[in-house]
Design a protein around this motif. Structure first.
Motif, mmCIF file in Angstrom:
data_model
loop_
_atom_site.group_PDB
_atom_site.id
_atom_site.type_symbol
_atom_site.label_atom_id
_atom_site.label_comp_id
_atom_site.label_asym_id
_atom_site.label_seq_id
_atom_site.Cartn_x
_atom_site.Cartn_y
_atom_site.Cartn_z
ATOM 1 N N THR A 200 0.814 -1.218 0.000
ATOM 2 C CA THR A 200 0.000 0.000 0.000
ATOM 3 C C THR A 200 0.849 1.271 0.000
ATOM 4 O O THR A 200 0.306 2.375 0.093
ATOM 5 N N GLY A 201 2.170 1.111 -0.136
ATOM 6 C CA GLY A 201 3.015 2.270 -0.412
ATOM 7 C C GLY A 201 2.625 2.908 -1.740
ATOM 8 O O GLY A 201 3.049 4.023 -2.054
ATOM 9 N N LEU A 202 1.803 2.189 -2.509
ATOM 10 C CA LEU A 202 1.306 2.738 -3.765
ATOM 11 C C LEU A 202 0.327 3.893 -3.542
ATOM 12 O O LEU A 202 0.125 4.728 -4.430
ATOM 13 N N ALA A 203 -0.289 3.958 -2.353
ATOM 14 C CA ALA A 203 -1.343 4.950 -2.113
ATOM 15 C C ALA A 203 -0.907 6.388 -2.410
ATOM 16 O O ALA A 203 -1.525 7.060 -3.246
ATOM 17 N N PRO A 204 0.133 6.916 -1.764
ATOM 18 C CA PRO A 204 0.496 8.306 -2.061
ATOM 19 C C PRO A 204 0.999 8.480 -3.489
ATOM 20 O O PRO A 204 0.802 9.541 -4.097
ATOM 21 N N LEU A 205 1.636 7.445 -4.036
ATOM 22 C CA LEU A 205 2.167 7.541 -5.397
ATOM 23 C C LEU A 205 1.044 7.559 -6.430
ATOM 24 O O LEU A 205 1.203 8.131 -7.516
ATOM 25 N N TRP A 206 -0.091 6.950 -6.104
ATOM 26 C CA TRP A 206 -1.246 6.978 -6.995
ATOM 27 C C TRP A 206 -1.747 8.414 -7.147
ATOM 28 O O TRP A 206 -2.040 8.870 -8.257
ATOM 29 N N GLY A 207 -1.814 9.142 -6.050
ATOM 30 C CA GLY A 207 -2.210 10.545 -6.133
ATOM 31 C C GLY A 207 -1.166 11.387 -6.848
ATOM 32 O O GLY A 207 -1.499 12.241 -7.672
ATOM 33 N N ILE A 208 0.111 11.139 -6.546
ATOM 34 C CA ILE A 208 1.189 11.922 -7.163
ATOM 35 C C ILE A 208 1.276 11.642 -8.657
ATOM 36 O O ILE A 208 1.514 12.553 -9.467
ATOM 37 N N LEU A 209 1.082 10.389 -9.061
ATOM 38 C CA LEU A 209 1.090 10.047 -10.485
ATOM 39 C C LEU A 209 0.014 10.828 -11.223
ATOM 40 O O LEU A 209 0.271 11.418 -12.288
ATOM 41 N N ARG A 210 -1.164 10.873 -10.679
ATOM 42 C CA ARG A 210 -2.248 11.589 -11.351
ATOM 43 C C ARG A 210 -2.012 13.097 -11.331
ATOM 44 O O ARG A 210 -2.392 13.805 -12.269
ATOM 45 N N GLU A 211 -1.355 13.579 -10.262
ATOM 46 C CA GLU A 211 -0.996 14.997 -10.227
ATOM 47 C C GLU A 211 0.008 15.318 -11.332
ATOM 48 O O GLU A 211 -0.102 16.350 -12.016
ATOM 49 N N ALA A 212 0.992 14.434 -11.527
ATOM 50 C CA ALA A 212 1.990 14.642 -12.589
ATOM 51 C C ALA A 212 1.327 14.684 -13.962
ATOM 52 O O ALA A 212 1.644 15.549 -14.796
ATOM 53 N N LEU A 213 0.395 13.771 -14.199
ATOM 54 C CA LEU A 213 -0.299 13.747 -15.487
ATOM 55 C C LEU A 213 -1.175 14.977 -15.648
ATOM 56 O O LEU A 213 -1.265 15.554 -16.745
ATOM 57 N N ARG A 214 -1.819 15.420 -14.578
ATOM 58 C CA ARG A 214 -2.654 16.622 -14.645
ATOM 59 C C ARG A 214 -1.819 17.843 -14.978
ATOM 60 O O ARG A 214 -2.284 18.763 -15.671
ATOM 61 N N GLN A 215 -0.573 17.863 -14.477
ATOM 62 C CA GLN A 215 0.320 19.000 -14.725
ATOM 63 C C GLN A 215 1.021 18.906 -16.076
ATOM 64 O O GLN A 215 1.853 19.742 -16.406
ATOM 65 N N GLY A 216 0.704 17.876 -16.861
ATOM 66 C CA GLY A 216 1.277 17.747 -18.198
ATOM 67 C C GLY A 216 2.706 17.260 -18.211
ATOM 68 O O GLY A 216 3.517 17.722 -19.033
ATOM 69 N N HIS A 217 3.052 16.325 -17.327
ATOM 70 C CA HIS A 217 4.417 15.809 -17.266
ATOM 71 C C HIS A 217 4.840 15.295 -18.639
ATOM 72 O O HIS A 217 4.137 14.505 -19.268
ATOM 73 N N ARG A 218 6.020 15.728 -19.082
ATOM 74 C CA ARG A 218 6.487 15.387 -20.420
ATOM 75 C C ARG A 218 7.578 14.327 -20.432
ATOM 76 O O ARG A 218 7.841 13.715 -21.463
ATOM 77 N N GLY A 219 8.251 14.118 -19.322
ATOM 78 C CA GLY A 219 9.304 13.116 -19.275
ATOM 79 C C GLY A 219 8.755 11.706 -19.129
ATOM 80 O O GLY A 219 7.544 11.488 -19.004
ATOM 81 N N GLU A 220 9.656 10.749 -19.165
ATOM 82 C CA GLU A 220 9.278 9.347 -18.958
ATOM 83 C C GLU A 220 8.666 9.166 -17.568
ATOM 84 O O GLU A 220 9.134 9.749 -16.592
ATOM 85 N N ILE A 221 7.607 8.361 -17.464
ATOM 86 C CA ILE A 221 7.044 7.981 -16.170
ATOM 87 C C ILE A 221 7.083 6.466 -16.058
ATOM 88 O O ILE A 221 6.571 5.754 -16.926
ATOM 89 N N ARG A 222 7.694 5.989 -14.985
ATOM 90 C CA ARG A 222 7.798 4.542 -14.761
ATOM 91 C C ARG A 222 7.264 4.216 -13.369
ATOM 92 O O ARG A 222 7.637 4.861 -12.380
ATOM 93 N N VAL A 223 6.390 3.230 -13.295
ATOM 94 C CA VAL A 223 5.825 2.782 -12.026
ATOM 95 C C VAL A 223 6.213 1.336 -11.808
ATOM 96 O O VAL A 223 5.996 0.484 -12.675
ATOM 97 N N VAL A 224 6.798 1.052 -10.644
ATOM 98 C CA VAL A 224 7.118 -0.317 -10.247
ATOM 99 C C VAL A 224 6.346 -0.594 -8.956
ATOM 100 O O VAL A 224 6.536 0.093 -7.953
ATOM 101 N N HIS A 225 5.469 -1.598 -9.000
ATOM 102 C CA HIS A 225 4.682 -1.941 -7.809
ATOM 103 C C HIS A 225 4.989 -3.372 -7.400
ATOM 104 O O HIS A 225 4.772 -4.315 -8.167
ATOM 105 N N VAL A 226 5.494 -3.526 -6.180
ATOM 106 C CA VAL A 226 5.827 -4.838 -5.624
ATOM 107 C C VAL A 226 4.709 -5.262 -4.676
ATOM 108 O O VAL A 226 4.292 -4.482 -3.808
#
Length: 306
Positions: A200-226
């Motif tokens: 569940t360490g994914l919880a804060p990253l789920w919000g941050i990921l969507r914030e990055a996409l909302r802000q128009g992030h242009r670089g590579e985005i990689r998510v690793v979930h264990v």
């Protein structure tokens, strides 16, 4: 010896006594789980006198200036009057609006009585009765009309045992809103962004990921979930549906093998990691070996609670 006062009660304690212990030994039942200044369940308000605070930086400057303290980190060295945090008086009322189970993970959505201003990556202390635990916000402010939390209920625990019985419409109290170590910065938009989570360490990253996409992030985005097992990849569907996001779902017994394959495309890579202490340590070590500078790795360690 100093005198400790709570409401109409007064009693003498040995000088240097731990404030949390002194309160609980007097039968006031102040909650706690970590005793390390992390869970913030033992918040008290000092009304007169000052204890010796071993961890003042655990609270926001304004909150500390108002007299709030973490009882587990304080020693009584002079006469002291305190008020114990009362979730019914000091907390924000909220109602459960959705309860969903993904294996052992409870996705809890709450509607607070008043709007809560927060940023993706922050934590909130949740109160069920007189049991309190901090949880990361998984919701996105300005987009979600609820507060979302992901609670790992695999093992027994005072809070988890109560959370398992929650139903839509039940009441819950919100305590302190805390700034987390994880966030999204606008000047990261052109840099590779790696998000590494365990459980569940994914919880804060789920919000941050969507914030990055909302802000128009242009670089590579990689998510690793264990996760422990396939059911533990509780957001696999929404993650895999995100355009432009490289998602890797890893089982815990293959974690080292998967991390060994991490190869950053740029020294400008920013990595956000979250999970239990052991997992975060393994993430950080592998990122260092892969060449991601330490100053570009931001970690939030989940503390296990009883």
């Amino acid at each position: 010896m100093p005198e400790l006062c709570v409401g109409e009660r007064r009693w003498v304690v040995p000088s240097g006594s731990n404030l949390l212990d002194a309160l609980n030994e007097a039968g006031l039942a102040v909650p706690y789980s970590c005793r390390a200044g992390s869970c913030h369940a033992c918040l008290v308000h000092c009304l007169a006198g000052q204890p010796v605070d071993a961890l003042p930086e655990a609270l926001a400057l304004a909150q500390h200036a108002q007299g709030w303290r973490l009882a587990c980190q304080c020693r009584v060295v002079e006469d002291l009057r305190v008020a114990v945090f009362d979730p019914h008086r000091d907390g924000v009322p909220a109602r459960v609006c959705a309860v969903d189970w993904f294996g052992d993970v409870l996705r809890l959505r709450l509607k607070p009585q008043r709007a809560l201003r927060y940023q993706a990556g922050q934590h909130v202390v949740l109160w069920l009765g007189m049991v309190a635990r901090p949880y990361s916000l998984a919701s996105l402010p300005g987009e979600d009309d609820f507060l979302e939390f992901h609670i790992d209920c695999q093992r027994p625990g005072a809070f988890c045992d109560l959370a398992r019985g929650l139903q839509v419409g039940d009441g819950i109290r919100l305590g302190e809103l805390r700034g987390g170590a994880l966030h999204y910065e606008l000047d990261w938009q052109d840099r590779p962004l790696w998000l590494l989570a365990a459980g569940t360490g994914l919880a804060p990253l789920w919000g941050i990921l969507r914030e990055a996409l909302r802000q128009g992030h242009r670089g590579e985005i990689r998510v690793v979930h264990v996760a422990r097992d396939g059911a533990g990849h509780y957001l696999d569907g929404p993650l895999l549906e995100m355009a432009g996001v490289n998602v890797e779902l890893v089982l815990a017994d293959r974690m080292d093998e998967a991390l060994a394959g991490l190869r950053p495309s740029s020294r400008q890579t920013v990595a956000l990691v979250c999970g239990g202490a052991g997992s975060v340590e393994r993430f950080a070590r592998r990122l260092f070996i892969a060449g991601v500078p330490r100053g570009q790795v931001f970690a939030d360690v989940f503390v296990e609670h009883a």
